[in-house]
Scaffold this active site. Structure first.
Site: not given
Lengths: 151, 563
Positions: B145, B257, B318
């Site tokens: 990223r 993340w 999730d």
């Protein structure tokens, strides 16, 4: 270098233009081990045999991450090349017919790293091989937890 | 040498057989913590992942505005392509946010690539390529990223969980530290964050039953300064939210993340944490499962978690909460905003984590509800082995990791919204290190979906405008001083909207879907908009209806025509 045969499970898959047009990459190739010198550097040799469209060995094992001095030999009667994994940049070597060259590689941890001849359709016809780095991640980077089951 | 062989010589760097210059000007040498802290005062640059520590993804640059944008045109395009055999060739995506320092762009690609480019011409100044094991465990594709810059160095993480410092002038590696265990299923995808003399990174691997952590390294030496786990060990604060028996905590997930934001005055970083593991099988981890799916306020000096706010206690959908926490002030209060995967827009007091407001930002929310006081009531969730359940938003979330933006001019937030459901079937499995640990079969809808770029007023939580799309919007938004909002589509269009009305003012078809973070900068008074384009990563999770879309890998840079 130590090596051993990894037997082909299907006749013709390990030979160009039998079962398939090229040869099935890696499968049917041989297994070889890099050897560690007193300087801590690993050394190994791979070659392209005549008319086999394969790297020999097709799987090269490094016992741990680090520096690898690789000798590459083209015993084929056609020109190939090698695009090799290494930290910093890929390493590239032309391999004219019946030539010999060298490469210095750095691979820093466990896993499977591929290399290949990237001209024509050498990759599709079989000139793909793997460098398998064994070993574990450094202790200081591992998770703080009890040992876990692995497959 | 054996007799008769031709001498083929010694292998060379592949980049030596290209037009790469090999050197960049020393522009990063003077990038200090103070400059990053004041990043918005030098709008010609994009010095840190979000453009500034506050995460607003806003630039004051205004040469390209609601009038001139109609003349916006490509200035240059950078493409890398592929050679040889590389990791995840079907899942790579170009996700980065390009940084720019005094005319030089620093951008990371998939598979260990980092490039320095001339921001005016796109010429490749140097490249770095890390060798990535092709068998690295990746839940969501071969991606990275972005980078960070400071003190003459470019910082980047690698898929095999190393953090590197590269010489910003040459691309040569200055130091290389391992911060995760690939044999445990850990990897690295986050853009690093430089705070003071530290570079801070989070780990990936929440779908492999790892234990999430943040790590800090000294920027000049690479010395490891601290590690903070996001799931406590038995006896540590929060450990009572995990089963007392067994080792669920040791496999608990909670990975960071996505890059955190930072308030220098409060000396607090705001990091979101990911889903608990296993994603959908809550029976093996009874309890709230702190600090998963949470905002953690972290002291950058020692990694201490000062306080937290958990968005999804005992998550079984999730619903990672990694996504950005955008800092803004309102009525004298220091606030932050967060758009969660669960479909709710949260405004919190960033001094203490107190909830100020929570409101929905997507049309379909069926998993449960969150009331005005923040009380979470679960309604639909996987509970019985082999029994499918359907809920919205699906596990890709009403907003994925791609970022919202905030314009201080309009005082609105601009959000890429995904309206997609999913069917989840609980399938218990035993944990084995390095093997995906989801605990369910997952089928995300490929029909009956939609998306939008939506503008929200944080003072009310109300939607101000919406630009609707027939597929979800899966790329970060950029807001500018020209009262424009930029956002790319999965079908390749790069769009500019009027920030006040949502009117589509300009569009360019780039040829591949957008799943990255556009940035803006200027050189000699000319404003540029940069956007990496390359559709991929966890498409099956956030937009399987576009699983067959073109798979590009280009960096487009736009500008107004030169006079």
């Amino acid at each position: 270098m130590n090596d051993m045969h990894a037997a082909a499970e299907l006749p013709g898959l390990d030979t160009p233009n039998r079962a398939t047009l090229g040869r099935l990459p890696v499968h049917g190739g041989r297994l070889g081990y890099a050897e560690e010198g007193p300087d801590g550097r690993l050394r190994a040799r791979v070659r392209i045999p005549l008319d086999e469209m394969v790297w020999d060995p097709a799987i090269l094992v490094m016992p741990h991450g680090g520096d690898l001095e690789l000798e590459l030999v083209n015993d084929d009667q056609n020109t190939h090349c090698a695009l090799l994994p290494s930290n910093g940049d890929h390493q590239f070597l032309w391999l004219p017919n019946h030539s010999r060259g060298t490469a210095s590689l750095n691979l820093d941890g466990p896993g499977c790293y591929w290399f290949s001849s990237i001209i024509g359709n050498d990759e599709g016809q079989g000139l793909i091989a793997a460098i398998v780095v064994m070993g574990e991640t450094p202790p200081e980077a591992r998770l703080d937890r009890p040992a876990q089951p692995r497959p | 040498m054996a007799a008769g062989y031709v001498d083929a010589g010694h292998a060379v760097r592949q980049s030596s057989l290209s037009g790469v210059v090999g050197k960049a000007p020393p522009v990063v040498r003077d990038v200090t913590y103070d400059r990053i802290r004041q990043a918005r005062s030098e709008p010609q640059n994009w010095l840190t992942y979000y453009g500034a520590y506050d995460g607003q993804r806003y630039s004051p640059l205004d040469q390209i505005d609601t009038e001139t944008v109609r003349r916006l045109t490509p200035a240059w395009v950078f493409q890398a392509g592929a050679s040889g055999v590389y990791t995840g060739p079907s899942t790579y995506a170009f996700e980065a946010a390009p940084l720019v320092v005094d005319g030089v762009m620093y951008v990371s690609g998939w598979d260990g690539w980092v490039w320095a480019l001339d921001g005016r011409t796109g010429q490749e100044l140097w490249r770095y390529k890390h060798a990535i094991p092709s068998d690295t465990g990746l839940c969501c594709g071969n991606v990275n990223r972005g980078v960070a810059v400071a003190n003459g160095k470019v910082f980047v993480v690698t898929l095999n969980a190393h953090v590197l410092a590269l010489d910003a002038e040459t691309g040569e590696c200055v130091w290389d530290m391992t911060y995760g265990d690939v044999r445990a299923g850990e990897s690295g995808t986050v853009a690093p964050l430089v705070v003071k003399d530290l570079v801070i990174v989070g780990s990936s691997g929440g779908e492999f039953g790892v234990r999430g952590h943040l790590d800090a390294f000294e920027i000049d030496t690479g010395r490891h300064a601290w590690r903070t786990y996001t799931v406590p060990k038995p006896g540590e604060p929060g450990s009572d939210t995990w089963p007392a028996d067994g080792e669920a905590w040791a496999r608990g997930g909670g990975n960071c993340w996505v890059t955190g934001t930072f308030d220098p005055e409060l000396n607090l970083m705001y990091w979101g944490t990911g889903n608990p593991s296993p994603d959908f099988d809550g029976a093996v981890r009874e309890g709230d499962n702190l600090f998963t799916d949470s905002l953690i306020a972290v002291d950058p000096d020692n990694g201490e978690i000062r306080w937290h706010y958990q968005y999804n206690p005992h998550d079984v959908w999730d619903y990672d909460s990694n996504m950005e926490h955008i800092l803004f002030d309102s009525d004298g209060r220091k606030l932050l905003a967060h758009f969660d995967k669960n479909g709710y827009f949260f405004v919190l007091d960033r001094t203490n984590g107190e909830l100020v407001r929570v409101t929905p930002f997507v049309d379909r929310i069926t998993w449960g509800e969150i009331d005005a006081n923040g009380k979470v009531t679960a309604k639909v969730y996987p509970d019985n082995e082999g029994e499918p359940v359907r809920f919205w938003p699906g596990p890709g979330g009403a907003k994925e990791w791609t970022h919202a933006a905030y314009s201080p001019r309009t005082q609105l937030f601009y959000v890429p919204v995904q309206d997609v459901g999913a069917e989840i079937t609980l399938r218990h499995r035993e944990f084995k290190e390095g093997i995906p640990y989801w605990g369910a079969g997952v089928v995300v809808d490929s029909k009956d979906m939609g998306g939008s770029v939506s503008a929200f007023d944080p003072s009310t939580g109300e939607e101000v405008w919406r630009w609707s799309n027939d597929v979800p919007m899966c790329a970060s938004v950029l807001a500018t001083g020209g009262d424009l909002v930029f956002a790319g589509e999965p079908t390749g269009e790069f769009n500019a909207f009027d920030a006040r009305t949502g009117e589509l003012l300009w569009q360019f078809q780039t040829g591949s879907g957008h799943h990255s973070s556009p940035t803006t900068y200027s050189i000699d008074g000319r404003q540029y908009i940069a956007v990496p384009v390359g559709w991929g990563s966890w498409v099956e999770g956030f937009l399987p209806g576009m699983f067959g879309a073109p798979h590009g890998d280009a960096l487009f840079v736009f500008a107004l025509p030169e006079e």
